[in-house]
Design an enzyme around this catalytic site. Structure first.
Site, short mmCIF file in Angstrom:
data_model
loop_
_atom_site.label_atom_id
_atom_site.label_comp_id
_atom_site.label_asym_id
_atom_site.label_seq_id
_atom_site.Cartn_x
_atom_site.Cartn_y
_atom_site.Cartn_z
N CYS A 99 -7.38 4.45 -4.52
CA CYS A 99 -6.87 4.23 -5.86
C CYS A 99 -6.95 5.56 -6.61
O CYS A 99 -8.01 6.21 -6.61
CB CYS A 99 -7.72 3.17 -6.58
SG CYS A 99 -7.29 3.01 -8.33
N ASP B 108 -8.07 1.36 -0.90
CA ASP B 108 -7.07 0.31 -0.89
C ASP B 108 -6.64 0.11 0.56
O ASP B 108 -6.56 1.08 1.33
CB ASP B 108 -5.85 0.71 -1.72
CG ASP B 108 -6.12 0.65 -3.22
OD1 ASP B 108 -6.80 -0.29 -3.66
OD2 ASP B 108 -5.62 1.53 -3.93
#
Length: 155
Positions: free
Chosen positions: A53, A60
């Site tokens: 992120c 992620d």
């Protein structure tokens, strides 16, 4: 009759290669299509794709499915693997990663057609899926559904 398998100029195949530190540093290599003029689909699946992120630095995770109909070139799979893993330390939103991968492949390969599905696991309780393709799929080519089940928390 198939084309020769010319691997001259490849820098990664059969070599020890350091992991690129960023997608910009990563090199995508290509090899000649052994069946030029034939229309067929090539699929790569990366069920454990990771990036960061850009705001929090938290990881992620996504399940990527890349389908393409080659023109004159195929992506060399080791270079694709290294390119995709170069996102592990790269901060970008889901949309930037998914569409950026598709654009980079199109730039390298000039395929007849390409699509990428980015099935991202939830961030903040919301799964974000990103889909991109170069245009309508050509008729007469078998292009299977991507087959990624919906996130179990949906619906």
């Amino acid at each position: 009759m198939t084309a020769s398998h010319d691997v001259s100029g490849l820098t990664m195949l059969g070599q020890a290669v350091a992991q690129p530190q960023s997608p910009e540093e990563a090199v995508l290599e290509r090899v000649p299509n052994p069946h030029p003029g034939q229309r067929y689909t090539v699929r790569f699946v990366a069920p454990e794709f990771t990036s960061l992120c850009p705001l929090t630095g938290q990881p992620d995770f996504a399940h990527l499915v890349i389908d393409y109909i080659p023109g004159d070139w195929l992506v060399e799979s080791k270079s694709l693997k290294l390119f995709l893993t170069s996102f592990r330390n790269h901060g970008a939103f889901h949309e930037a990663c998914t569409v950026g991968i598709g654009l980079r492949l199109v730039e390298t390969l000039s395929p007849v057609w390409l699509r990428i599905g980015g099935y991202w696991y939830p961030r903040g309780g919301i799964p974000i899926d990103v889909f991109w393709q170069t245009g309508a799929a050509p008729e007469g080519v078998w292009i299977p559904e991507q087959g990624v089940p919906p996130y179990k928390g949906r619906g």
